[in-house]
Design an enzyme around this catalytic site. Structure first.
Site, PDB file in Angstrom:
ATOM      1  N   THR A 186      -1.570   2.623  -8.091  1.00 54.33           N
ATOM      2  CA  THR A 186      -2.651   3.351  -8.769  1.00 54.33           C
ATOM      3  C   THR A 186      -2.069   4.404  -9.712  1.00 54.33           C
ATOM      4  O   THR A 186      -2.526   4.564 -10.859  1.00 54.33           O
ATOM      5  CB  THR A 186      -3.577   3.990  -7.729  1.00 54.33           C
ATOM      6  OG1 THR A 186      -4.034   2.949  -6.872  1.00 54.33           O
ATOM      7  CG2 THR A 186      -4.759   4.670  -8.363  1.00 54.33           C
ATOM      8  N   SER A 217      -5.399   5.769  -0.601  1.00 58.19           N
ATOM      9  CA  SER A 217      -5.253   4.311  -0.686  1.00 58.19           C
ATOM     10  C   SER A 217      -6.483   3.674  -1.332  1.00 58.19           C
ATOM     11  O   SER A 217      -7.625   4.003  -0.985  1.00 58.19           O
ATOM     12  CB  SER A 217      -5.059   3.770   0.722  1.00 58.19           C
ATOM     13  OG  SER A 217      -4.894   2.397   0.652  1.00 58.19           O
ATOM     14  N   SER A 218      -6.232   2.780  -2.301  1.00 56.91           N
ATOM     15  CA  SER A 218      -7.350   2.084  -2.955  1.00 56.91           C
ATOM     16  C   SER A 218      -7.900   1.076  -1.965  1.00 56.91           C
ATOM     17  O   SER A 218      -7.166   0.218  -1.485  1.00 56.91           O
ATOM     18  CB  SER A 218      -6.864   1.344  -4.191  1.00 56.91           C
ATOM     19  OG  SER A 218      -6.054   2.172  -4.963  1.00 56.91           O
ATOM     20  N   SER A 238       0.838  -1.208   0.000  1.00 66.69           N
ATOM     21  CA  SER A 238       0.000   0.000   0.000  1.00 66.69           C
ATOM     22  C   SER A 238       0.871   1.256   0.000  1.00 66.69           C
ATOM     23  O   SER A 238       1.782   1.388   0.817  1.00 66.69           O
ATOM     24  CB  SER A 238      -0.901  -0.032   1.223  1.00 66.69           C
ATOM     25  OG  SER A 238      -1.669   1.115   1.235  1.00 66.69           O
ATOM     26  N   GLY A 239       0.621   2.145  -0.895  1.00 71.35           N
ATOM     27  CA  GLY A 239       1.369   3.406  -0.974  1.00 71.35           C
ATOM     28  C   GLY A 239       2.593   3.309  -1.858  1.00 71.35           C
ATOM     29  O   GLY A 239       3.362   4.263  -1.973  1.00 71.35           O
ATOM     30  N   ASN A 274      -1.110   5.547   3.120  1.00 72.60           N
ATOM     31  CA  ASN A 274      -1.296   6.216   1.823  1.00 72.60           C
ATOM     32  C   ASN A 274      -2.488   7.163   1.911  1.00 72.60           C
ATOM     33  O   ASN A 274      -3.567   6.759   2.351  1.00 72.60           O
ATOM     34  CB  ASN A 274      -1.549   5.122   0.761  1.00 72.60           C
ATOM     35  CG  ASN A 274      -1.693   5.692  -0.630  1.00 72.60           C
ATOM     36  OD1 ASN A 274      -1.637   6.915  -0.805  1.00 72.60           O
ATOM     37  ND2 ASN A 274      -1.882   4.831  -1.605  1.00 72.60           N
ATOM     38  N   GLU A 323      -0.880  -5.445   3.080  1.00 75.09           N
ATOM     39  CA  GLU A 323      -1.105  -4.556   4.223  1.00 75.09           C
ATOM     40  C   GLU A 323      -0.814  -5.256   5.537  1.00 75.09           C
ATOM     41  O   GLU A 323      -1.287  -6.371   5.763  1.00 75.09           O
ATOM     42  CB  GLU A 323      -2.574  -4.112   4.220  1.00 75.09           C
ATOM     43  CG  GLU A 323      -2.738  -2.629   4.158  1.00 75.09           C
ATOM     44  CD  GLU A 323      -4.193  -2.249   3.971  1.00 75.09           C
ATOM     45  OE1 GLU A 323      -4.431  -1.203   3.377  1.00 75.09           O
ATOM     46  OE2 GLU A 323      -5.089  -2.986   4.415  1.00 75.09           O
TER      47      GLU A 323
END
Ligand SMILES: Nc1ncnc2c1ncn2[C@@H]1O[C@H](COP(=O)(O)OP(=O)(O)OP(=O)(O)O)[C@@H](O)[C@H]1O
Ligand SMILES: [Mg+2]
Length: 1081
Positions: free
Chosen positions: A112, A160-161, A107-108, A157, A389
């Site tokens: 994306t 974050s998605s 994540s981050g 993030n 995560e």
């Protein structure tokens, strides 16, 4: 000028890790750091791109960069995500291979962002045009919408998605985008009702409250203050660098571009508002007399507003918060909900409402962006899924478990396709190979997804099992079944190893993921997997008047009650991940491995340990080793030969024989060092990317030469065809022209010949004619001479017999013959029978002059008689009058000629018929012969007064024109004479006999246009009256009129023509009235 750089030019560190020397973990990290420090965030491992998150905007995504990487070989320029996007796009467009871009990382790490960069690059390089641009714009604009609803700020993030996204972009055969399909994977819906410390709810809530206008908020019954909503965590409501208000406008604009209708946008916002309202509904306990606990809603205001927003009856929803109905075998049992259950029901509703809204958004976007044509298309899939995560403090729950499972599967597919597949391929192809050790995470995937004893299977089993089911019973089950698994750790498992491990709480279990150990708290697993929404809730939602809400809860339809349990969240996710993996395996994979340089979201910081950890679990070292030990590039012999056969004269243009032999000939001819490649069973393996690049470069050069050759031949062919066409046309033109010229020449000769011929013939004919004429004259002369001679002979012989009377006889005979001929001739030449016809044939001989004139007269009389004999009595009377008029006036009065053509009608006033004159008519005892209006001239001034003039057999009556009253009545015997002038006027004087009864008042001086008719009729009537003598008519330009006692002279003079009537009468003195008559032309 073309920018000509290479992967090896101006290299910071090593651009491709395959070329790293010496290869160790330290040198690998050092190389990454070195490049990161110089803003080189992309590095290759063969065809895999490693992307470091720079946490700041770098000037490397400009349109110039796009142009630089467009249509360039992958290894030609320094590493960039655009090189990978270009390679994938060209491979899709030119080689017809479906592609997928797999973006992984925690994540981050920038997944994306990377997916958006790939999409924007493809959008920039593919075709253009109005329709294509619209498709591109819609595809790109779907991102802000989905990010607003599916992304949130987390500790890792800021954007974050919280859902997985896989987007298939579809292209036509030219490489123009046609549309796309988005698949979404399990939204982290627990975030709607509760967020971990330091994190926020989904962006859209904050965007709506900050960016919507006061008016919109009023309509949605919302307040701008975040703190008023229980579902919005306050500690990080505002995020630095995130402008929620501006983003709200961007999202609304994007929704419009994607194709959302205004009312759809409003419905979506109403649902978002309803979720916020739902969070504010609170419950209080209430004990019932039967000892059961009940809950009551504290303040119904929010409930009321929410119901108004969604068009739900308040009582229905209120009941759904208080009771739960369980249906079993056609039996319905209602139980009351206590406070905890009411809160659970509320949160379940909020989570379901939001997650279903999100899925609806994806479906709606898909509807807009789907390809319009059914033609076969090529596909490029872009996978951007939530990153691996790990929460500290054992805060990992069901969502993290699901997210990490998904990442585990992605790692698996990466291993499958790059490491294991690569090694297996070498074995398969019979290439000499030293095995490289790598960690295969299939065992972890199996721990989670195994159908019988996988964690997901056990969770499902636990959820479906009758009896009391809690998170503890689930953990117990795990402890018994998975205890022996290498990657499963639990305090209560039989494995004594962890009995004393205090970092592992009793209510948790730990999994050794490929990316590290993650401690999961069992609490909530069963509930979240069940994802239970009480049927009363869905039925209440279905009753809403809001069409979107109704659509989102179809199971609430009482007509379609389904007693079967819906599939669990874990089951659904496993199934959709399975489908995704199968889909990915059919495509050509392109990898982007994202790495996060630090935990602080800060630029310029490179934390070695963090990067090292990611490098390890992503298996990047193994990746490099495999690449280095093996071959950078491989291709089946057929396509390889097809691609490079133009580089060798023996293989170009066709190679007859096995493809492998062709490739061998080719490589020998190109003198590629034997170490640089190997021959497999079905493929050639090229060790070094540079060998491949040099082959590609030669091919490019050769293609250029070939293109020139083709161009040359084509141009030659074109020119030759053009020339041949010109030549052919010229021959046709000249043939036609020659024909035309010859025709002209022939016509000329022909007409000349005809002229010559005609002249000759004419000459011959004239010559003949002359001869014939001469002959004839000779013959005539002979005849004449003979006749004269005979005549002389006869006269000489008979002279003695004719001497006395022959001459007279001949004369008489001749005259007789002439007369006969003349009379017979008249029969045919006699003129027409009209009496006015003046024609008469000319006389043939002068001696007939007298006879001819006499005959003409006789003929004229005869035809006049004939003409008269046809007359009726009336016509005869008319002609009699006309004749009389002619006799009186012809050549005496200038007015006469104009009267000839007038019919003498007599009764112009129609006195017998006209009722106006009935009295007048009755006062006259004889038949009226003439009735007309005349002017009576006043002797005093010469002016006229209109009078009715009546002529009867007995006399003349003058009466008033208007009243019809008789003014004067003169018996015919009293009339002495009538005087008129010789001129063109209508004046006439009726002179009375002296001493008669009528003469007392004196003579009458009258004027009428119909003077000729009046006088003629008067004359004729006077003549026919038995006892009167003929009326005297005096025609002269000066006559005397007896007025009372005076005699006045009326004199007519010729005056100039004047306007109007023309004739004027003036009193000159006591004895003279002068009438001026205009000269007639
Ligand atoms: N190439 C880049 N250039 C500049 N900034 C970047 C780049 N990539 C990522 N970032 C920054 O890092 C942040 C996080 O990136 P991103 O949202 O792509 O992460 P992610 O891998 O999708 O995370 P998650 O798994 O949580 O969704 C972005 O909001 C952006 O600020
Ligand atoms: Mg993301």
């Amino acid at each position: 000028m073309e920018v000509k750089t290479s992967l090896l030019d101006n290299m910071i560190g090593v651009g491709d890790m395959v070329l790293l020397e010496p290869l160790s973990e330290d040198s690998f990290i050092e190389n990454l750091r070195n490049r990161f420090d110089h803003n080189e965030i992309y590095t290759y491992i063969g065809s895999v791109v490693i992307s470091m998150n720079p946490y700041r905007a770098l000037p490397i995504y400009t349109p110039e960069k796009v142009e630089e990487y467009r249509n360039r070989n992958f290894y030609e320029l320094s590493p960039h995500i655009y090189a990978l996007a270009d390679e994938a796009y060209r491979s899709l467009r030119d080689q017809d291979k479906d592609q997928c871009i797999l973006i992984t990382g925690e994540s981050g790490a920038g997944k994306t962002e990377a997916s958006k960069l790939v999409m924007s690059y493809v959008a920039a390089v593919c075709g253009k045009g109005q329709e294509v641009n619209k498709v591109k714009e819609q595809l790109l604009q779907s991102n802000p919408v989905l990010e607003a609803f599916g992304n949130a700020k987390t500790v890792r993030n800021d954007n974050s998605s919280r859902f997985g996204k896989y987007m298939d972009i579809e292209f036509d055969f030219k490489g123009d985008p046609l549309g796309g399909v988005i698949s979404n994977y399990l939204l982290e819906k627990s975030r709607v009702v509760k967020q971990p410390r330091g994190e926020r709810n989904f962006h859209v809530f904050y965007q709506l409250l900050s960016g919507a206008s006061d008016d919109t908020l009023k309509k949605l019954k919302l307040d701008r203050d975040f703190s008023k909503y229980n579902y919005l965590s306050l500690d990080s409501a505002a995020v630095i660098g995130l402008d929620d208000a501006a983003n709200f406008r961007t999202v609304k604009n994007a929704m419009q571009i994607v194709g959302f209708m205004e009312d759809e946008v409003q419905s979506v916002l109403q649902l978002v508002a309803a979720v916020l309202k739902l969070g504010n509904i609170e419950f209080k306990p209430e004990s019932r007399s039967n000892g059961t606990d009940e809950s009551r809603i504290k303040d119904k205001n929010d409930l009321k507003e929410m119901c108004e927003l969604l068009g739900i009856e308040q009582s229905v929803l209120e009941r759904a918060f208080s009771y739960r109905t369980v249906e079993a075998k056609q039996e319905k049992v209602s139980t009351t909900l206590n406070v905890a259950q009411a809160y659970y029901a509320r949160d379940a509703l909020a989570k379901n409402l939001y997650s279903r809204l999100f899925s609806w958004l994806v479906t709606r976007i898909n509807e807009s962006i789907k390809a319009q044509t059914k033609a076969r298309h090529k596909v490029m899939g872009v996978l951007d899924i939530y990153g691996f995560e790990i929460f500290e403090d054992c805060d990992n729950s069901f969502e993290q478990f699901i997210i990490n499972y998904c990442n585990e599967k992605l790692q698996q597919i990466f291993i499958e396709l790059t490491l294991r597949e690569e090694q297996e391929e070498y074995v398969r192809e019979g290439i000499e190979w030293t095995n490289i050790e790598y960690f295969n995470n299939a065992i972890i995937c199996d721990l989670i997804e195994n159908h019988q004893n996988g964690i997901l299977a056990m969770l499902d089993e636990e959820c479906l099992r009758p009896g009391t089911v809690t998170d503890e019973t689930f953990l117990d089950k795990l402890n018994t079944i998975c205890a022996g698994h290498k990657h499963f750790e639990s305090r209560q498992s039989k494995n004594s190893k962890f009995l004393t491990d205090h970092s592992l709480p009793h209510n948790c279990f730990r999994i050794q993921h490929y990316a590290g150990k993650v401690l999961y708290r069992a609490e909530g697993f069963v509930d979240k997997n069940n994802d239970l929404l009480y049927r009363d809730m869905s039925q209440a939602m279905y009753k809403a008047k809001h069409s979107l809400i109704k659509q989102l809860f179809p199971e609430g339809n009482p007509a379609k009650v389904n007693l079967k349990r819906p599939p669990t969240a874990g089951f659904q996710f496993k199934a959709s991940v399975g489908t995704l993996m199968r889909n990915l395996q059919t495509k050509n994979p392109n990898y982007i491995r994202c790495i996060k340089p630090n935990d602080k979201k800060a630029s310029h910081i490179f934390t070695d340990t963090l990067v090292c950890h990611q490098v390890r679990y992503l298996g990047l070292m193994e990746n490099v080793r495999v690449r280095r030990a093996g071959y950078a590039f491989r291709q089946a012999y057929e396509p390889c030969l097809e691609r490079y056969k133009m580089l060798c004269k023996r293989t170009w243009p066709h190679w007859k024989g096995p493809a492998r032999e062709g490739v061998e000939v080719l490589m020998a001819d190109l003198q590629v060092p034997a170490d640089d490649f190997s021959y497999g069973r079905s493929k050639i393996f090229i060790r070094n990317p540079r060998t491949l690049f040099s082959l590609e470069e030669r091919r490019r050069q050769c293609l250029q030469d070939l293109a020139t050759l083709i161009q040359k031949i084509y141009r030659g062919h074109k020119c030759r065809s053009h020339f041949l066409l010109l030549k052919k046309s010229q021959i046709v033109v000249s043939a036609w022209y020659r024909r035309y010229a010859q025709e002209k020449k022939y016509q000329k000769i022909k007409s000349a010949t005809t002229v010559v011929q005609s002249y000759t013939r004419g000459w011959q004919a004239r010559k003949l004619l002359r001869e014939l004429k001469y002959q004839k004259r000779c013959e005539e002369a002979v005849t004449t001479i003979a006749a004269f001679w005979h005549g002389t002979q006869v006269r000489r012989d008979y002279r003695k017999f004719f001497r006395a009377n022959a001459g007279k006889k001949i004369y008489d005979f001749t005259i007789q013959r002439i007369m006969q001929k003349y009379f017979l001739g008249l029969k045919s030449t006699s003129p027409p029978m009209s009496p006015v016809d003046k024609s008469w044939p000319a006389r043939p001989y002068r001696f007939l002059d007298g006879v001819h004139a006499e005959l003409r007269k006789i003929f004229h009389h005869w035809r006049c008689k004939k003409y008269r004999s046809q007359f009726t009595e009336e016509k005869k009377a008319v002609y009699k009058e006309k004749l009389e008029a002619s006799e009186i006036f012809k050549d005496k009065k200038a007015l006469y000629p104009s009267s000839v053509s007038q019919p003498f009608k007599g009764d112009y006033l129609e006195i017998t018929k006209n009722p106006k004159y009935q009295k007048l008519n009755s006062s006259v005892d004889a038949k009226v012969l003439l009735a007309d209006v005349v002017n009576k001239i006043n002797r005093a001034n010469g002016k006229g007064t209109a009078r009715i003039f009546l002529l009867t057999k007995k006399g003349v009556v003058l009466a008033d024109q208007k009243t019809g009253q008789v003014k004067a009545s003169v018996p015919l015997p009293d009339l002495a004479s009538v005087s008129v002038s010789t001129q063109n006027d209508g004046f006439f004087a009726l002179k009375l006999k002296e001493g008669s009864a009528s003469a007392i008042k004196g003579d009458f001086l009258l004027s009428s246009e119909r003077l000729i008719e009046i006088i003629t009729k008067l004359h004729l009537t006077g003549a026919t009256a038995a006892d009167s003598e003929r009326l005297n008519i005096d025609i002269s330009d000066e006559f005397l009129v007896q007025f009372n006692h005076d005699k006045v002279c009326v004199k007519f003079i010729q005056g100039a023509a004047r306007n109007g009537n023309g004739v004027s009468c003036k009193r000159k003195n006591n004895r003279l009235l002068e009438v001026s008559v205009p000269t007639t032309a």
